[in-house]
Design a protein around this motif. Structure first.
Motif, mmCIF file in Angstrom:
data_model
loop_
_atom_site.group_PDB
_atom_site.id
_atom_site.type_symbol
_atom_site.label_atom_id
_atom_site.label_comp_id
_atom_site.label_asym_id
_atom_site.label_seq_id
_atom_site.Cartn_x
_atom_site.Cartn_y
_atom_site.Cartn_z
ATOM 1 N N VAL A 1 0.879 -1.167 0.000
ATOM 2 C CA VAL A 1 0.000 0.000 0.000
ATOM 3 C C VAL A 1 0.920 1.221 0.000
ATOM 4 O O VAL A 1 1.289 1.733 1.061
ATOM 5 C CB VAL A 1 -0.949 0.000 1.218
ATOM 6 N N PRO A 2 1.331 1.668 -1.212
ATOM 7 C CA PRO A 2 2.339 2.732 -1.317
ATOM 8 C C PRO A 2 1.964 4.037 -0.614
ATOM 9 O O PRO A 2 2.821 4.660 0.013
ATOM 10 C CB PRO A 2 2.480 2.959 -2.823
ATOM 11 N N GLU A 3 0.689 4.434 -0.694
ATOM 12 C CA GLU A 3 0.318 5.711 -0.076
ATOM 13 C C GLU A 3 0.457 5.687 1.443
ATOM 14 O O GLU A 3 0.679 6.723 2.063
ATOM 15 C CB GLU A 3 -1.095 6.149 -0.487
ATOM 16 N N ASP A 4 0.353 4.513 2.056
ATOM 17 C CA ASP A 4 0.533 4.385 3.505
ATOM 18 C C ASP A 4 1.918 3.845 3.869
ATOM 19 O O ASP A 4 2.246 3.728 5.048
ATOM 20 C CB ASP A 4 -0.529 3.457 4.094
ATOM 21 N N GLN A 5 2.699 3.488 2.855
ATOM 22 C CA GLN A 5 4.037 2.911 3.032
ATOM 23 C C GLN A 5 4.002 1.695 3.953
ATOM 24 O O GLN A 5 4.805 1.569 4.882
ATOM 25 C CB GLN A 5 5.028 3.962 3.541
ATOM 26 N N VAL A 6 3.040 0.800 3.678
ATOM 27 C CA VAL A 6 2.914 -0.433 4.455
ATOM 28 C C VAL A 6 2.722 -1.617 3.515
ATOM 29 O O VAL A 6 2.430 -1.454 2.331
ATOM 30 C CB VAL A 6 1.737 -0.381 5.455
ATOM 31 N N LEU A 7 2.885 -2.796 4.094
ATOM 32 C CA LEU A 7 2.656 -4.059 3.402
ATOM 33 C C LEU A 7 1.599 -4.825 4.191
ATOM 34 O O LEU A 7 1.683 -4.917 5.415
ATOM 35 C CB LEU A 7 3.948 -4.871 3.343
ATOM 36 N N VAL A 8 0.602 -5.360 3.494
ATOM 37 C CA VAL A 8 -0.464 -6.094 4.162
ATOM 38 C C VAL A 8 -0.299 -7.575 3.875
ATOM 39 O O VAL A 8 -0.276 -7.992 2.712
ATOM 40 C CB VAL A 8 -1.859 -5.618 3.688
ATOM 41 N N HIS A 9 -0.183 -8.363 4.925
ATOM 42 C CA HIS A 9 -0.129 -9.822 4.824
ATOM 43 C C HIS A 9 -1.583 -10.284 4.709
ATOM 44 O O HIS A 9 -2.317 -10.329 5.694
ATOM 45 C CB HIS A 9 0.555 -10.393 6.080
ATOM 46 N N GLU A 10 -2.011 -10.591 3.492
ATOM 47 C CA GLU A 10 -3.418 -10.840 3.202
ATOM 48 C C GLU A 10 -4.043 -11.989 3.999
ATOM 49 O O GLU A 10 -5.158 -11.831 4.495
ATOM 50 C CB GLU A 10 -3.621 -11.055 1.699
ATOM 51 N N PRO A 11 -3.381 -13.130 4.138
ATOM 52 C CA PRO A 11 -4.046 -14.219 4.865
ATOM 53 C C PRO A 11 -4.396 -13.874 6.315
ATOM 54 O O PRO A 11 -5.398 -14.352 6.837
ATOM 55 C CB PRO A 11 -3.036 -15.365 4.820
ATOM 56 N N THR B 1 -0.693 -5.730 9.091
ATOM 57 C CA THR B 1 -0.005 -4.687 8.344
ATOM 58 C C THR B 1 1.386 -4.465 8.921
ATOM 59 O O THR B 1 1.567 -4.453 10.143
ATOM 60 C CB THR B 1 -0.802 -3.367 8.418
ATOM 61 N N PHE B 2 2.358 -4.271 8.024
ATOM 62 C CA PHE B 2 3.751 -4.071 8.430
ATOM 63 C C PHE B 2 4.342 -2.885 7.694
ATOM 64 O O PHE B 2 4.003 -2.635 6.545
ATOM 65 C CB PHE B 2 4.591 -5.318 8.096
#
Length: 76
Positions: free
Chosen positions: A37-47, A51-52
């Motif tokens: 999620v570039p606008e929030d500068q995070v990565l979401v672990h979908e399963p 959020t990281f």
């Protein structure tokens, strides 16, 4: 015996450096397991929906999450 099983199920995270983490996360993005999620500068672990903001934290979490799911599957 139980202690040995617990030790075997533990995930060794000492081998996750920045390069390894970036490679793993890149593979997870390609596999649609992680969504950036570039606008929030995070990565979401979908399963898991977790959020990281760190690739290393995400890589460590994913290894532990995978190990936990594998252990649950073996127990069934």
């Amino acid at each position: 015996m139980l202690a040995q099983d617990r030790d075997a199920a533990r995930v060794d995270t000492a081998d996750i450096d920045d390069t390894t983490a970036q490679s793993l996360v890149s593979d997870l993005v390609d596999a649609d397991v992680v969504t950036p999620v570039p606008e929030d500068q995070v990565l979401v672990h979908e399963p898991s929906g977790t959020t990281f903001d760190s690739t290393t934290q995400l890589a460590v979490f994913h290894r532990g999450w995978t190990t936990g799911r594998d252990a649950d599957a073996e127990g069934e």
